[in-house]
Design an enzyme around this catalytic site. Structure first.
Site, mmCIF file in Angstrom:
data_model
loop_
_atom_site.group_PDB
_atom_site.id
_atom_site.type_symbol
_atom_site.label_atom_id
_atom_site.label_comp_id
_atom_site.label_asym_id
_atom_site.label_seq_id
_atom_site.Cartn_x
_atom_site.Cartn_y
_atom_site.Cartn_z
ATOM 1 N N PHE A 111 -41.124 -15.065 -35.685
ATOM 2 C CA PHE A 111 -41.787 -16.352 -35.897
ATOM 3 C C PHE A 111 -43.269 -16.108 -36.120
ATOM 4 O O PHE A 111 -43.920 -15.437 -35.321
ATOM 5 C CB PHE A 111 -41.591 -17.278 -34.691
ATOM 6 C CG PHE A 111 -42.192 -18.642 -34.915
ATOM 7 C CD1 PHE A 111 -41.534 -19.584 -35.701
ATOM 8 C CD2 PHE A 111 -43.431 -18.972 -34.378
ATOM 9 C CE1 PHE A 111 -42.100 -20.833 -35.934
ATOM 10 C CE2 PHE A 111 -43.992 -20.222 -34.606
ATOM 11 C CZ PHE A 111 -43.329 -21.157 -35.385
ATOM 12 N N ASP A 121 -48.671 -9.552 -35.058
ATOM 13 C CA ASP A 121 -48.827 -10.958 -34.696
ATOM 14 C C ASP A 121 -48.806 -11.029 -33.167
ATOM 15 O O ASP A 121 -47.745 -10.951 -32.544
ATOM 16 C CB ASP A 121 -47.687 -11.776 -35.312
ATOM 17 C CG ASP A 121 -47.759 -13.252 -34.924
ATOM 18 O OD1 ASP A 121 -48.522 -13.598 -33.998
ATOM 19 O OD2 ASP A 121 -47.038 -14.049 -35.553
ATOM 20 N N LYS A 148 -52.883 -19.088 -29.390
ATOM 21 C CA LYS A 148 -52.344 -19.582 -28.112
ATOM 22 C C LYS A 148 -53.294 -19.400 -26.917
ATOM 23 O O LYS A 148 -54.155 -20.230 -26.705
ATOM 24 C CB LYS A 148 -50.964 -18.967 -27.866
ATOM 25 C CG LYS A 148 -49.931 -19.505 -28.876
ATOM 26 C CD LYS A 148 -48.494 -19.401 -28.403
ATOM 27 C CE LYS A 148 -47.558 -20.240 -29.242
ATOM 28 N NZ LYS A 148 -46.907 -19.537 -30.333
HETATM 29 C C1 PLP Z 1 -46.812 -19.852 -31.776
HETATM 30 C C2 PLP Z 1 -46.772 -18.701 -32.700
HETATM 31 C C3 PLP Z 1 -47.312 -18.789 -33.997
HETATM 32 C C4 PLP Z 1 -47.825 -20.080 -34.578
HETATM 33 O O1 PLP Z 1 -48.978 -20.523 -33.945
HETATM 34 P P1 PLP Z 1 -49.484 -22.028 -34.220
HETATM 35 O O2 PLP Z 1 -50.732 -22.121 -33.404
HETATM 36 O O3 PLP Z 1 -48.390 -22.938 -33.776
HETATM 37 O O4 PLP Z 1 -49.739 -22.146 -35.671
HETATM 38 C C5 PLP Z 1 -47.315 -17.638 -34.756
HETATM 39 N N1 PLP Z 1 -46.829 -16.478 -34.296
HETATM 40 C C6 PLP Z 1 -46.312 -16.365 -33.065
HETATM 41 C C7 PLP Z 1 -45.805 -15.038 -32.601
HETATM 42 C C8 PLP Z 1 -46.252 -17.470 -32.229
HETATM 43 O O5 PLP Z 1 -45.703 -17.349 -31.012
#
Ligand code: PLP
Length: 404
Positions: free
Chosen positions: A138, A223, A252
């Site tokens: 994700f 990421d 986050k």
């Molecule tokens: C939550 C998340 C995202 C997206 O972040 P947003 O602030 O919702 O755009 C991208 N990568 C990972 C691994 C995430 O957990």
């Protein structure tokens, strides 16, 4: 007249892309929350790995208030002091030399992918455009990031998908070797898959990806939107593995609840994001930067990071004790304070039922897919809140067992 909104207002006024719980929390302090009726909850969800210091932590409140009375926003026509301090703090604490600031994880990943494409085109030519990522991964909800993400349900139904994207299997280096080549621009990976089910990468896998990128002049993008900022027990999870990416994204926990994100990279790559190539109105917003700076300075200390490891052991111990009695989990896994408990075969698909039962017992938790109960509490959650939250979780699980 004063008006108190309720859950029906969600259906009435908001687009139907979420299905929030019935209760509406109105106040939080540390790892406790209170709803409109004054009922108290323990927070093991942390706003989906965002509220790294719980709710309304005094250090963050102070940073917000001070900056809020000084300067909120300038736009990128001007530099501002909090943004410069935040960028310097991120550079000094990581592998990176340069930082691009923005407001969300998806936006940071979008910047990472665009930078990788431009870098590859500039240095190697138009043919080098393939991005490899992983099934179940994700990376956000922009169209590029849902396409790179490995969950087709998020990218389908919106028309033509951006091209040049390939998916391999997580923790399976062989499947990457079948796709990688001289046309590979970048490999994007979460050091631990979050939404995909709290699956940590094996050290061999990340080391292998680093080696493949080096062999094929491709960029390695980590990421760390979910794993970053102390959540793994290190400031960033790559430090646990000793594998250094070329680009890293963070969001986050970075703002502890204030919307802020960053893309980190090196002097070798950053010049491809030349003047005018990319931007964000809110990127480097002074208020957001001031809060993030306070968060990172507080979190990146031995006390807090060692506290995360200690609390990991406590959480794991409680989950194992509960499981020894009730046998609802197949596996308990994760790093630091990002943990997952995979449901046992008899309870397959029932992780969501635990969430609803937990709310009845006064506990907020998360899921990561239908089969994994996910916990992402405050990095400084007090031990008594862990114990009380686990007592509530056990009561929820007892109800699940009776219903099964
Ligand atoms: C939550 C998340 C995202 C997206 O972040 P947003 O602030 O919702 O755009 C991208 N990568 C990972 C691994 C995430 O957990």
């Amino acid at each position: 007249m004063d008006y108190t909104p309720n859950r029906h207002d969600f259906d009435r006024y908001m687009t139907p892309n979420y299905a929030p719980q019935e209760v509406i929390p109105v106040r939080g302090k540390g790892s406790r929350l209170w709803d409109q009726q004054g009922r108290e909850y323990i927070d093991f969800a942390g706003g989906i790995a965002v509220n790294a210091l719980g709710h309304c932590h005094p250090v963050l409140v102070e940073a917000l208030k001070t900056q809020g009375e000084t300067l909120w926003h300038l736009s990128n026509v001007f530099a501002n002091e909090p943004a410069l301090k935040l960028a310097k703090a991120l550079v000094e604490r990581t592998f990176a030399d340069k930082v691009f600031l923005c407001s969300s994880g998806g936006e940071a990943n979008e910047a990472a992918l665009k930078l990788a494409r431009r870098w590859a085109v500039e240095h190697h030519g138009e043919h080098k455009d393939k991005i490899i990522s992983f099934r179940q991964s994700f990376h956000g909800r922009t169209f590029f990031t849902v396409s790179v993400g490995g969950q087709p349900k998020y990218s389908q139904g919106f028309g033509p998908i951006p091209g040049g994207i390939l998916h391999a299997d997580y923790n399976d280096l062989e499947s990457v070797m079948q796709l990688v080549g001289d046309d590979t621009c970048a490999i994007m990976v979460e050091p631990m898959q979050g939404e995909g089910g709290i699956l940590p990468a094996t050290p061999d896998f990340l080391e292998g990806l680093r080696q493949l990128c080096d062999e094929h002049n491709a960029l390695l993008i980590f990421d760390e939107v979910q794993t970053g900022v102390g959540r793994s027990g290190e400031l960033y999870a790559y430090k646990n593995y000793g594998v250094t990416p070329d680009i890293l994204t963070t969001a986050k926990s970075l703002g502890g609840g204030f919307p802020v994100a960053a893309m980190l990279t090196t002097d070798r790559i950053a010049p491809s994001l030349a003047i005018g190539t990319h931007g964000s109105t809110y990127g480097g917003n002074a208020l957001a930067s001031a809060v993030a700076l306070a968060a990172i300075e507080f979190i990146d200390t031995p006390q807090v990071l060692e506290g995360v490891k200690k609390r990991h052991a406590l959480f794991r111990g409680h989950l194992e004790t509960i499981n020894a009695k009730h046998g609802v989990f197949k596996e308990i896994r994760g790093m630091g304070l990002l943990m997952g408990a995979q449901m046992a075969t008899e309870y397959e698909g029932r992780a969501k039922d635990i969430l609803a039962l937990a709310i009845e017992e006064g506990l907020m938790a998360l899921i990561a897919g239908p089969n994994v109960l996910r916990l992402a509490p405050s990095l400084v959650i007090p031990e008594e809140d862990i114990a009380e939250g686990m007592a509530r979780l056990e009561r929820a699980i007892e109800k699940l067992v009776v219903k099964a």
